[in-house]
Each structure stands twice: as C-alpha cells, then as structure tokens.
Write an enzyme that holds these catalytic residues in place. Structure first.
Site, PDB file in Angstrom:
ATOM      1  N   SER A 125      72.525 -47.708  19.276  1.00  0.00           N
ATOM      2  CA  SER A 125      73.111 -48.957  18.812  1.00  0.00           C
ATOM      3  C   SER A 125      74.335 -48.689  17.952  1.00  0.00           C
ATOM      4  O   SER A 125      75.306 -49.461  17.979  1.00  0.00           O
ATOM      5  CB  SER A 125      72.082 -49.767  18.022  1.00  0.00           C
ATOM      6  OG  SER A 125      71.616 -49.025  16.903  1.00  0.00           O
TER       7      SER A 125
ATOM      8  N   CYS B 149      68.088 -42.798  20.367  1.00  0.00           N
ATOM      9  CA  CYS B 149      67.518 -43.923  19.629  1.00  0.00           C
ATOM     10  C   CYS B 149      66.049 -44.018  20.007  1.00  0.00           C
ATOM     11  O   CYS B 149      65.716 -44.067  21.206  1.00  0.00           O
ATOM     12  CB  CYS B 149      68.255 -45.213  20.000  1.00  0.00           C
ATOM     13  SG  CYS B 149      67.514 -46.725  19.343  1.00  0.00           S
TER      14      CYS B 149
ATOM     15  N   CYS C 132      63.731 -42.746  12.672  1.00  0.00           N
ATOM     16  CA  CYS C 132      64.939 -43.434  13.128  1.00  0.00           C
ATOM     17  C   CYS C 132      66.065 -42.418  13.096  1.00  0.00           C
ATOM     18  O   CYS C 132      66.202 -41.670  12.109  1.00  0.00           O
ATOM     19  CB  CYS C 132      65.247 -44.625  12.225  1.00  0.00           C
ATOM     20  SG  CYS C 132      66.862 -45.410  12.534  1.00  0.00           S
ATOM     21  N   THR C 133      66.858 -42.365  14.146  1.00  0.00           N
ATOM     22  CA  THR C 133      67.899 -41.334  14.220  1.00  0.00           C
ATOM     23  C   THR C 133      68.948 -41.506  13.117  1.00  0.00           C
ATOM     24  O   THR C 133      69.567 -40.520  12.695  1.00  0.00           O
ATOM     25  CB  THR C 133      68.572 -41.340  15.604  1.00  0.00           C
ATOM     26  OG1 THR C 133      69.063 -42.656  15.902  1.00  0.00           O
ATOM     27  CG2 THR C 133      67.584 -40.910  16.681  1.00  0.00           C
TER      28      THR C 133
END
Length: 268
Positions: free
Chosen positions: A8, A70, A177-178
């Site tokens: 994203s 992601c 979460c990356t």
C-alpha cells in the site's frame, strides 16, 4: 534480473532494501498506492483488487518476480496475483515470522495493526506455528500511518503506546506489519524490560532470500550497484515520497537522482 514489489505504501522498503543488499545489480520496480492505505480495514475483495492493480502496473515492466511486501495483501490477494501472473512472474508472499520467533520458546509478542490483531488469520498462524510458546498479540494503533508519513512525534507516541501493552519479559517481538521494520530499533527499545531488549523478527530478509531461490539466483552482495529503481504510485511513474528518505532503507534506494520517468538512475 528485475524484481517488483507491491504494498500500500512504503512498507515495501524493507524487502526492497534486503533485495538490494543481496543483489545490488538487480533492477527494482516499487509499486504502491498510498492514497488507499491502510488496506487492513478494507474488505478482502477490495484489498485484492488494489493489490492486483499495483501488481499489474509493475508487470508492465516485465519483472522476473513480484514480492507482495504486505501481510494483509498476502492474506487476501496472493491467490489472485498468482493466478494472474504465474508462471511468467514468480509471486512471493509475506508472512509474519511467528514460526522462527516461537522456535526459541516464549514469551513472544506479535506487534500488528489493530485490524490484524486478534484476526482469524493471525490466530491461525499462532496456533499452527506457535510451538507452544506464550504469545501475546499487541495492537499498534496508528503506527503504520505514522511511519508512512514519517511523522516522528506520531511514531514515538505509537511505539510507546504499543510498548506499554507489551507484557514485560518477552524474549522476541514479531513485526506483523512490513512498515514496522522501518522503526525496528525503536520497537526493540520500547519492548525491552529489565535492561534486556527482545529479538526482533521481521520478514524482509527471508522474503528477499526466498525470491532469489525462486529465481534460481545466488546472493551476490559484492556485485556492482548497477541496478535501477523505478517507482510507481497508483500505477503512475513517481518518486519515492520524502518520508522514505527518513529511513535507512529508503536512503539505500535513493542514492541516485530520479528522472522524469520515475526511474532512479544508478551511478550518479
């Protein structure tokens, strides 16, 4: 060799930097849609559609592999991306590193977005790969958004809040979460107790290594840094946002100027 990455927003930087360290000669295509983030609270079909749009934009540049950098997109879109792109393009997903973190025993904390914390997906990961360790789920309110914008004050506040929710004495922290890998040093400090900081378990290094294996390529960290970087935002040529340059991973990828096509030109 050309490798594309989809997320994203700038959560793709850790995996891109990991690829760059292993293969400085690889060309990279970074495709994101920051205007639509966060993806976590969206419906699965919407997430899949947005991830697919980013992937198809990157596919126009004929990569050999595509990393879905992601966790949320890997859960909801990996099947669709593979159906669309493979076998021409190897598609590699991202999974929180619960298994290696739990292998050493507990206690372990999983820092994740509020949408992921407590989800059936994360609970299944813990059940399947928790190895009997005591694992706590920690929601990180606002952290991914703060990292995306490079807002130092908001990052500090979000990390501190999640640190306060982390049980004392955890041996390891899984970065679910990356985006969080970009502030790993701060997370490690916030989760420390009794003067001991926990191990951090991200996914970037493992994903980069798996990508090379899928391509039958060997790591060559000493190769000449001839690889280019092309940036796409919502499918259009762009430059990395200014916030990316506040992180070491972003600076690694912006050591060259950007031309009007969005291609970072190496060697200048």
């Amino acid at each position: 060799m050309k490798i594309a990455l989809v997320d994203s927003g700038i959560g793709l930087l850790p995996a891109a930097a990991a690829v760059r360290r292993l293969r400085p000669d690889a060309d990279l295509v970074l495709s994101s849609d920051p205007g639509s983030m966060p993806w976590g609270p969206r419906e699965p079909d919407d997430i899949a559609a947005r991830a697919l749009a980013c992937a198809l934009a990157a596919a126009e540049y004929e990569p050999d592999a595509l990393i879905v950098a992601c966790n949320t997109a890997s859960v909801h879109a990996l099947h669709a991306l593979r159906a669309e792109l493979e076998p021409a393009v190897a598609v590699i997903g991202t999974v929180p590193a619960v298994k290696p973190a739990a292998a050493g025993g507990g206690p372990v904390a999983v820092w994740a977005t509020p949408a992921t914390t407590g989800s059936a997906y994360q609970r299944r990961l813990i059940s399947d790969f928790g190895n009997g360790a005591r694992i706590s789920e920690v929601p990180c309110h606002g952290l991914a958004d703060a990292v995306e914008t490079g807002d130092e004050e908001a990052i500090t506040a979000a990390v501190a809040a999640a640190g306060a929710l982390t049980p004392p004495g955890v041996r390891a922290v899984v970065l679910g979460c990356t985006h969080y890998e970009l502030v790993g040093v701060r997370i490690r400090a916030a989760a420390a107790s009794g003067g001991t900081a926990p191990e951090l378990h991200g996914s970037a290094a493992a994903v980069a290594a798996q990508t090379l294996r899928r391509l039958g390529a060997e790591p060559a960290p000493g190769a000449a840094a001839t690889g280019s970087v092309r940036v796409l935002s919502a499918g259009r040529p762009s430059a990395l946002p200014a916030a990316a340059r506040t992180f070491a991973e972003g600076r690694l990828l912006t050591t060259a100027p950007t031309d009007p096509s969005g291609r970072l030109v190496p060697g200048h």
